[in-house]
Design an enzyme around this catalytic site. Sequence first.
Site, short mmCIF file in Angstrom:
data_model
loop_
_atom_site.label_atom_id
_atom_site.label_comp_id
_atom_site.label_asym_id
_atom_site.label_seq_id
_atom_site.Cartn_x
_atom_site.Cartn_y
_atom_site.Cartn_z
N THR A 120 0.86 -1.18 0.00
CA THR A 120 0.00 0.00 0.00
C THR A 120 0.90 1.23 0.00
O THR A 120 1.64 1.46 0.95
CB THR A 120 -0.89 -0.01 1.25
N GLU A 148 -3.38 -5.21 -3.10
CA GLU A 148 -4.04 -6.43 -2.60
C GLU A 148 -5.01 -6.05 -1.49
O GLU A 148 -4.86 -5.03 -0.84
CB GLU A 148 -3.01 -7.44 -2.13
N PHE A 149 -5.96 -6.94 -1.27
CA PHE A 149 -6.97 -6.68 -0.24
C PHE A 149 -7.11 -7.87 0.71
O PHE A 149 -8.14 -8.06 1.32
CB PHE A 149 -8.32 -6.38 -0.91
N LEU A 150 -6.06 -8.70 0.77
CA LEU A 150 -6.20 -9.94 1.57
C LEU A 150 -6.26 -9.65 3.07
O LEU A 150 -5.64 -8.72 3.57
CB LEU A 150 -5.07 -10.92 1.25
N ARG A 151 -7.05 -10.44 3.74
CA ARG A 151 -7.16 -10.35 5.20
C ARG A 151 -6.36 -11.47 5.83
O ARG A 151 -6.37 -12.59 5.30
CB ARG A 151 -8.63 -10.50 5.65
N PHE A 246 -18.41 -5.72 8.78
CA PHE A 246 -17.64 -4.66 9.47
C PHE A 246 -18.50 -3.77 10.33
O PHE A 246 -18.26 -2.58 10.47
CB PHE A 246 -16.77 -3.88 8.48
N CYS A 257 -2.79 -3.12 8.83
CA CYS A 257 -3.27 -2.25 7.74
C CYS A 257 -4.12 -1.07 8.19
O CYS A 257 -3.77 0.08 7.92
CB CYS A 257 -4.06 -3.08 6.74
N ARG A 324 0.35 -7.00 15.81
CA ARG A 324 0.57 -5.60 15.47
C ARG A 324 -0.69 -4.76 15.74
O ARG A 324 -1.77 -5.10 15.29
CB ARG A 324 1.00 -5.46 14.00
C1 UDX Z 1 -7.54 -5.61 6.44
C2 UDX Z 1 -8.46 -5.51 5.20
O1 UDX Z 1 -9.70 -6.17 5.47
C3 UDX Z 1 -7.77 -6.06 3.97
O2 UDX Z 1 -8.60 -5.89 2.83
C4 UDX Z 1 -6.45 -5.31 3.79
O3 UDX Z 1 -5.78 -5.69 2.67
C5 UDX Z 1 -5.58 -5.49 5.02
O4 UDX Z 1 -6.29 -4.99 6.17
P1 UDX Z 1 -6.85 -7.49 8.20
O5 UDX Z 1 -6.06 -6.42 8.87
O6 UDX Z 1 -6.24 -8.82 7.99
O7 UDX Z 1 -7.36 -6.99 6.75
O8 UDX Z 1 -8.15 -7.75 9.11
P2 UDX Z 1 -9.70 -7.43 9.06
O9 UDX Z 1 -10.42 -8.72 9.12
O10 UDX Z 1 -10.08 -6.49 8.01
O11 UDX Z 1 -9.89 -6.74 10.49
C6 UDX Z 1 -9.17 -5.55 10.82
C7 UDX Z 1 -9.47 -5.14 12.24
O12 UDX Z 1 -10.81 -4.66 12.35
C8 UDX Z 1 -9.35 -6.25 13.28
O13 UDX Z 1 -8.71 -5.73 14.43
C9 UDX Z 1 -10.78 -6.64 13.60
O14 UDX Z 1 -10.92 -7.12 14.90
C10 UDX Z 1 -11.47 -5.29 13.44
N1 UDX Z 1 -12.89 -5.42 13.10
C11 UDX Z 1 -13.28 -5.96 11.91
C12 UDX Z 1 -13.86 -4.94 13.98
O15 UDX Z 1 -13.53 -4.42 15.06
N2 UDX Z 1 -15.18 -5.02 13.63
C13 UDX Z 1 -15.58 -5.55 12.45
O16 UDX Z 1 -16.81 -5.58 12.21
C14 UDX Z 1 -14.61 -6.05 11.56
#
Ligand code: UDX
Length: 435
Positions: A120, A148-151, A246, A257, A324
């Site tokens: 990014t 990329e948008f991977l979780r 979300f 991220c 992190r």
């Molecule tokens: C995120 C993006 O979803 C992904 O597309 C991007 O490329 C990288 O960042 P990630 O960090 O792996 O992915 O996790 P994600 O599942 O998106 O959750 C991020 C944070 O939000 C977590 O701490 C999660 O606990 C929190 N979260 C998520 C909430 O508090 N509530 C929600 O409804 C969803």
Amino acid sequence: MKVLIVGTGYVGLVTGVCFASQGHEVLCVDADSQKVRPLQAGDCPIYEDGLQSLLREQLRAGRLRFAEDVPQTAAYEVALIAVGTPSRADGAADLTNVFAVAKDLGQKLQPRAVVATKSTVPVGTGDKLERMLVDMGRTDLHVASTPEFLREGTAIKDTLYPPRLVFGIADAHSAEVLKVLHAGVEAPAVVCSRATAEMIKYASNAFLATKISFINEIANICARVDADVSQVAIGMGMDPRIGGSFLRAGLGYGGSCFPKDTRALVNIAGDVDYDFKLLKAVVEVNQLQRTAPLRQLTDWLNDLSGKHIAILGVAFKPGTDDTRESAALELAHALREQGARLTFYDPVVRRCPVHGSASIPVLDDPYLAVGDADAAVVVTEWPEIVDLDWPLVRQQMRQPFLYDGRNVLEPHTMQSLGFTFANVGRRAMPAALQV
Ligand code: UDX
């Protein structure tokens, strides 16, 4: 297709393994020999569902290799830059690694190769990379952006079956190469300028972070007006214009991220004299949300000094060993400042790197972690935590205070087990009304 990927963090490694699984010949490069050697032996340095076995399969098939350097004459049709872009002190993304890698590629790639950013990067980085390569005399290379948008936790599925692909390009050759590279991925592609692609990535993460901070503020109001945020989220999410994802209230977003990208986008806006007020508020709300349990614990226990608090969950979310920007770290730091004594449980994380102290061991036995505790806080909604033997947890604890920071425990049940219970705006439905 011969693919070079520089950087074997989450993004680079998963991308490399997945492209190899689709028949491409992939070389993953990382300057860190500590990472490369285990990878060459088939040992995955990160905890990600299915990654280790797919990695070994691709190594055996000879489609995937790892090295510490980009080869001198690198005959690759595409080189993906997937190195880290950490936050600088002012919140802006630090691009030192991205430019160092691009320079190296400029010295080594064969003509017509496409250099594409996966990391990014701030809007305009693709243009800057192109200028740098042109200044090096490499007018025969192409620069593109394919974010990329991977979780974490679902990284392989997100890479192989994404809802969309984004190709930021400045010429037809790049578009063609990116198309062939993603031939095995069935998803619609947004083909746009590099700056637009770079912005799609930030805007997507910023929007998801906004949804989270929004529902967290609604949760805080719910707690004061006796409404149930979980049902509010269900009711809102049924409207397809809003969507249900979300909208889980809790201790806010963490990970590698969202925190970094929201801060970076505030900065990108500031650089062009735009005050991104909404996103600044999203960041501030998230910050406050991290330490919400602290206020409740102080209410319950008065003085936290010497009190034993058990932190249940250290990873920033379930399904990963990544800590992190985990809520656990921030909460632990705040609790320690108040003199609390902490124990940690997590099913996969073994050490908690609390800010300002050497990392603390994390127990793999939850019942040991809550033994003699004055209070427990659910920080990560691991199934192993949701499904704990809660009557046993209650028996182990000295005092009955339980804070559910992810709204995963049923309030009535917990209260009937004798817990003094709080959560993030989720209310107990009177038993008579439950259908
Ligand atoms: C995120 C993006 O979803 C992904 O597309 C991007 O490329 C990288 O960042 P990630 O960090 O792996 O992915 O996790 P994600 O599942 O998106 O959750 C991020 C944070 O939000 C977590 O701490 C999660 O606990 C929190 N979260 C998520 C909430 O508090 N509530 C929600 O409804 C969803």
